[in-house]
Enzyme design. Structure first.
Site, PDB file in Angstrom:
ATOM      1  N   THR A 245     -68.002 111.448  74.026  1.00 38.09           N
ATOM      2  CA  THR A 245     -67.530 112.683  73.610  1.00 38.09           C
ATOM      3  C   THR A 245     -66.423 112.854  72.571  1.00 38.09           C
ATOM      4  O   THR A 245     -65.857 112.100  72.545  1.00 38.09           O
ATOM      5  CB  THR A 245     -67.347 113.729  74.811  1.00 38.09           C
ATOM      6  OG1 THR A 245     -68.535 113.555  75.825  1.00 38.09           O
ATOM      7  CG2 THR A 245     -66.935 114.906  74.538  1.00 38.09           C
TER       8      THR A 245
ATOM      9  N   GLY B 272     -73.418 118.832  80.792  1.00 37.69           N
ATOM     10  CA  GLY B 272     -71.976 118.465  81.380  1.00 37.69           C
ATOM     11  C   GLY B 272     -70.977 119.268  81.316  1.00 37.69           C
ATOM     12  O   GLY B 272     -71.162 120.647  81.020  1.00 37.69           O
TER      13      GLY B 272
END
Length: 319
Positions: free
Chosen positions: A185, A215
């Site tokens: 990420t 998520g």
């Protein structure tokens, strides 16, 4: 008589490109250098906007776009594949002065998800849009939808095939596997000349994810948060970050307990989250431009340019 010059407004920016089991022993010099250059490019892109008097929001968006466009990170071009062989992208952004926020989840045709997340913030009455609905909104806002083939990278495809070959019924990473993987990420937090903080996060999620799993990255308060006290962007095992409301919790400790931003992050990441079994990290800064980086994994791609213009780029855990 000359008037004394007013003190220069404080600006700062901090970024991450994912955390996890990132070991120097498993990194070639060429790959390590590629990450350093990508992080430096991202930092300087955002900092240049701040130096010219631009907003923290514009700086965060431009910074994250450079990382979404790089195949090195699990966001945009370098996104991981789902079990079905697709790319499902999430992003969010939040601005401190008015607590405005925008997020998108599960999109597959948006080249730069962070830009669509910000459009949700500015041009809709909503905070979070998902999948086909988010892409319909994107078309209405003039976004060009890209062919999903744009996101294909051989490395990410090979990662999916390896997992499926080892266990075709495995839905996604187990807790043990998550502790031995890299969460790619990307995120950025910036402070502009007006004292406004913006935080943003973008991701491709987990390799081999199923059932449209989402998520923490597009969840305001979990993967991204910004208020007048601080701004946070997170990376890690998203289920834990959601349950612990990590990004908000750090800012709450700064606001209500008067913790330093580094102290607050360490309480959440090194203690609370670790006790839950969650791995990952966060970056952030406070209203004075103090930089924070905290992670409980062997490494986190990270960098910052502080209020004095000092640049820091690091990958591994400090000994």
């Amino acid at each position: 008589m000359d008037k004394p010059s007013s003190p220069k407004a404080k600006t700062a920016i901090v970024i991450h490109g994912g955390a996890g089991t990132i070991l120097k022993s498993k990194m070639t010099p060429e790959i390590e250098q590629a990450y350093i250059e990508a992080l430096e490019h991202a930092l300087k892109t955002g900092h240049a906007i701040l130096e010219k008097g631009g907003s923290s929001t514009e700086a965060v968006k431009a910074t994250i776009v450079t990382m979404e466009d790089s195949p090195l990170f699990n966001a945009g071009k370098g996104a991981v594949f789902t079990h079905e062989g697709n790319n499902e992208l999430d992003a969010s952004i939040m601005v401190s002065n008015d607590l405005s926020a925008g997020a998108i989840a599960g999109v597959s045709h948006i080249k730069n998800p962070i830009l669509l997340a910000d459009k949700v913030r500015t041009d809709s009455k909503h905070v979070l849009m998902a999948r086909e609905g988010a892409e319909e909104f994107a078309k209405e806002q003039g976004f060009e939808l890209v062919d999903p083939q744009y996101f294909f990278t051989q490395n990410r495809w090979d990662q999916l095939q390896k997992i499926i070959k080892e266990d075709p019924d495995k839905m996604q990473l187990s807790e043990d596997e998550a502790k031995n993987s890299k969460f790619g990420t990307v995120g950025a937090v910036a402070l502009d000349k007006d004292g406004i903080i913006t935080a943003g996060t973008s991701t491709g999620g987990m390799t081999n994810k199923r059932y449209a799993r989402i998520g923490d990255s597009p969840i305001i308060g979990a993967g991204t948060y910004a208020n007048v006290h601080c701004g946070i962007s997170a990376t890690g095992h998203g289920e834990y970050f959601i349950r612990a409301a990590v990004a908000y919790d750090i800012c709450a400790l700064v606001e209500y307990k008067k913790e330093t931003i580094q102290g607050a992050a360490d309480i959440v990441i090194l203690d609370k989250l670790k006790k839950m079994g969650g791995d990952g990290g966060v970056i952030g800064l406070d209203k004075d431009g103090n930089i924070m980086m905290s992670f409980n994994t062997p490494g986190m791609y990270r960098g910052a340019i502080d209020v004095d213009g000092n640049i820091t780029i690091e990958i591994y855990q400090k000994k």
